[in-house]
Design a protein around this motif. Sequence first.
Motif, PDB file in Angstrom:
ATOM      1  N   LYS A 194       0.850  -1.205   0.000  1.00 45.67           N
ATOM      2  CA  LYS A 194       0.000   0.000   0.000  1.00 45.67           C
ATOM      3  C   LYS A 194       0.876   1.242   0.000  1.00 45.67           C
ATOM      4  O   LYS A 194       1.800   1.354   0.815  1.00 45.67           O
ATOM      5  CB  LYS A 194      -0.906  -0.005   1.230  1.00 45.67           C
ATOM      6  CG  LYS A 194      -2.258  -0.616   0.932  1.00 45.67           C
ATOM      7  CD  LYS A 194      -3.126  -0.569   2.138  1.00 45.67           C
ATOM      8  CE  LYS A 194      -4.440   0.092   1.778  1.00 45.67           C
ATOM      9  NZ  LYS A 194      -5.372   0.088   2.896  1.00 45.67           N
ATOM     10  N   GLY A 195       0.624   2.165  -0.925  1.00 40.43           N
ATOM     11  CA  GLY A 195       1.362   3.426  -0.968  1.00 40.43           C
ATOM     12  C   GLY A 195       2.840   3.281  -1.293  1.00 40.43           C
ATOM     13  O   GLY A 195       3.656   4.117  -0.906  1.00 40.43           O
ATOM     14  N   LYS A 196       3.217   2.228  -2.026  1.00 41.03           N
ATOM     15  CA  LYS A 196       4.650   1.960  -2.237  1.00 41.03           C
ATOM     16  C   LYS A 196       5.174   2.326  -3.636  1.00 41.03           C
ATOM     17  O   LYS A 196       6.370   2.412  -3.852  1.00 41.03           O
ATOM     18  CB  LYS A 196       4.933   0.451  -2.033  1.00 41.03           C
ATOM     19  CG  LYS A 196       4.767  -0.017  -0.620  1.00 41.03           C
ATOM     20  CD  LYS A 196       6.005   0.323   0.212  1.00 41.03           C
ATOM     21  CE  LYS A 196       6.024  -0.397   1.519  1.00 41.03           C
ATOM     22  NZ  LYS A 196       5.584   0.386   2.661  1.00 41.03           N
ATOM     23  N   SER A 217      -4.575   1.904  -4.642  1.00 44.58           N
ATOM     24  CA  SER A 217      -4.111   2.008  -3.245  1.00 44.58           C
ATOM     25  C   SER A 217      -2.593   1.823  -3.134  1.00 44.58           C
ATOM     26  O   SER A 217      -1.992   2.199  -2.141  1.00 44.58           O
ATOM     27  CB  SER A 217      -4.818   0.973  -2.370  1.00 44.58           C
ATOM     28  OG  SER A 217      -4.285  -0.311  -2.640  1.00 44.58           O
ATOM     29  N   SER A 218      -1.974   1.223  -4.157  1.00 45.82           N
ATOM     30  CA  SER A 218      -0.526   0.976  -4.069  1.00 45.82           C
ATOM     31  C   SER A 218       0.312   2.172  -4.524  1.00 45.82           C
ATOM     32  O   SER A 218       1.538   2.160  -4.407  1.00 45.82           O
ATOM     33  CB  SER A 218      -0.149  -0.258  -4.902  1.00 45.82           C
ATOM     34  OG  SER A 218      -0.195   0.050  -6.278  1.00 45.82           O
ATOM     35  N   LYS A 220       1.976   5.788  -4.286  1.00 45.48           N
ATOM     36  CA  LYS A 220       2.481   6.621  -3.163  1.00 45.48           C
ATOM     37  C   LYS A 220       1.541   7.805  -2.888  1.00 45.48           C
ATOM     38  O   LYS A 220       0.926   8.322  -3.833  1.00 45.48           O
ATOM     39  CB  LYS A 220       3.864   7.180  -3.520  1.00 45.48           C
ATOM     40  CG  LYS A 220       4.959   6.138  -3.486  1.00 45.48           C
ATOM     41  CD  LYS A 220       6.302   6.779  -3.824  1.00 45.48           C
ATOM     42  CE  LYS A 220       7.418   5.752  -3.744  1.00 45.48           C
ATOM     43  NZ  LYS A 220       8.696   6.238  -4.249  1.00 45.48           N
ATOM     44  N   SER A 221       1.504   8.271  -1.658  1.00 49.07           N
ATOM     45  CA  SER A 221       0.610   9.404  -1.340  1.00 49.07           C
ATOM     46  C   SER A 221       1.068  10.661  -2.068  1.00 49.07           C
ATOM     47  O   SER A 221       0.275  11.564  -2.357  1.00 49.07           O
ATOM     48  CB  SER A 221       0.556   9.628   0.165  1.00 49.07           C
ATOM     49  OG  SER A 221       1.873   9.786   0.641  1.00 49.07           O
ATOM     50  N   SER A 222       2.345  10.708  -2.440  1.00 53.74           N
ATOM     51  CA  SER A 222       2.834  11.883  -3.191  1.00 53.74           C
ATOM     52  C   SER A 222       2.387  11.840  -4.659  1.00 53.74           C
ATOM     53  O   SER A 222       2.540  12.802  -5.395  1.00 53.74           O
ATOM     54  CB  SER A 222       4.361  11.922  -3.128  1.00 53.74           C
ATOM     55  OG  SER A 222       4.882  10.673  -3.549  1.00 53.74           O
ATOM     56  N   GLN A 252     -11.553   5.984  -2.684  1.00 57.31           N
ATOM     57  CA  GLN A 252     -10.326   5.972  -1.867  1.00 57.31           C
ATOM     58  C   GLN A 252      -9.889   7.385  -1.472  1.00 57.31           C
ATOM     59  O   GLN A 252      -8.810   7.573  -0.919  1.00 57.31           O
ATOM     60  CB  GLN A 252      -9.195   5.258  -2.630  1.00 57.31           C
ATOM     61  CG  GLN A 252      -9.495   3.794  -2.874  1.00 57.31           C
ATOM     62  CD  GLN A 252      -8.281   3.006  -3.376  1.00 57.31           C
ATOM     63  OE1 GLN A 252      -7.138   3.369  -3.140  1.00 57.31           O
ATOM     64  NE2 GLN A 252      -8.555   1.915  -4.063  1.00 57.31           N
ATOM     65  N   ARG A 254      -8.951   9.817  -3.443  1.00 56.50           N
ATOM     66  CA  ARG A 254      -7.754  10.243  -4.176  1.00 56.50           C
ATOM     67  C   ARG A 254      -8.173  11.002  -5.433  1.00 56.50           C
ATOM     68  O   ARG A 254      -9.222  10.747  -6.013  1.00 56.50           O
ATOM     69  CB  ARG A 254      -6.904   9.027  -4.538  1.00 56.50           C
ATOM     70  CG  ARG A 254      -6.623   8.228  -3.276  1.00 56.50           C
ATOM     71  CD  ARG A 254      -5.433   7.426  -3.297  1.00 56.50           C
ATOM     72  NE  ARG A 254      -4.202   8.087  -3.587  1.00 56.50           N
ATOM     73  CZ  ARG A 254      -3.018   7.474  -3.474  1.00 56.50           C
ATOM     74  NH1 ARG A 254      -2.960   6.227  -3.077  1.00 56.50           N
ATOM     75  NH2 ARG A 254      -1.910   8.102  -3.758  1.00 56.50           N
ATOM     76  N   LYS A 281      -3.347  10.956  -7.145  1.00 59.51           N
ATOM     77  CA  LYS A 281      -2.674  11.709  -6.085  1.00 59.51           C
ATOM     78  C   LYS A 281      -3.427  11.596  -4.763  1.00 59.51           C
ATOM     79  O   LYS A 281      -4.618  11.376  -4.775  1.00 59.51           O
ATOM     80  CB  LYS A 281      -2.524  13.175  -6.485  1.00 59.51           C
ATOM     81  CG  LYS A 281      -1.248  13.710  -5.894  1.00 59.51           C
ATOM     82  CD  LYS A 281      -0.805  15.013  -6.429  1.00 59.51           C
ATOM     83  CE  LYS A 281       0.304  15.467  -5.469  1.00 59.51           C
ATOM     84  NZ  LYS A 281       0.614  16.806  -5.573  1.00 59.51           N
TER      85      LYS A 281
END
Length: 281
Positions: A194-196, A217-218, A220-222, A252, A254, A281
Amino acid sequence: MNKPRNLKDALKKKLSKREMQFLRTSYDSVGNIAVIEIPPELEKKEALIGEALLEVNPQFETVCRIVGAHKGFFRIQPVKVIAGKRNKTATYRESGCILKVNLGKVFFSPRLSHERERIAKLIKKGEVVGAFFAGVGPFPLVFAKNSEMKKAIAIELNPHAVENMRENIILNKQQERVEAVLGDVNKVVPKKYKGKFDRVVMPLPKGGENFLAASISSIKSSGGVVHFYQFVPIDDPYSESLKLIREECKKQGRKCRVLSKKKVRSFSARAIQVVIDFRVK
Ligand SMILES: C[S@@+](CC[C@H](N)C(=O)[O-])C[C@H]1O[C@@H](n2cnc3c(N)ncnc32)[C@H](O)[C@@H]1O
């Protein structure tokens, strides 16, 4: 005697006029192995057709006939050797990579080579890439050899394909940059990734929509990019896929922006394969 110019030329004196009408002259070239479809009407002539293909294209060592449709989750297409060496492991080269492919045990198609090259050019230095539905590794290995990515995590459910991919990683000396993971994207990703990722590639055109949640979901938050492949109707290629992408991003929490959408190849009389690149994003 002159060498025949093509398959039709090689067979015109060996098949009847009626049989010639059933002959398909196109075939896939997987390195040293040609893979051809032969209709049931020509079943008894398969060896003759295989020999003719070898005569016209001496670069092939083996000719395989497709003996069934792509099946099940693994999308495996059964094949049978009809001429040349009795060997179903192809050695295939693409964009500086060498791939061993166990035909009949794994999915592999040379037809998306231009897509692998296109995405490799988009990858920026240091990116971590999720190569989902990785098969024997053509996407992550072409990326490794043709981009400055940091690493690709290559997830695949078919154990034969993962074994084959691990051999290919070693063959291309990419043990530091491509990691093969055996498992279901929908189970492995929520647990570990997740977030990778900076980028995710989803080459599962039939059913890929069931993995959109895991892919988004995978990222990155950036922020990052998803390459989403689908088989779609010719007359309305994008509406449904865009709706699914927007709904899942909203779910999600985003933001998403479509970067490009385009036809990749024809698939059937009514369907085409497309790819949608979108930023999350
Ligand atoms: C259309 S093939 C693409 C293979 C490879 N990327 C290529 O271009 O040659 C789809 C692949 O996804 C794998 N697959 C299907 N469902 C999966 C899942 N839930 N998780 C991981 N891999 C899966 C299949 O075994 C198959 O190898």
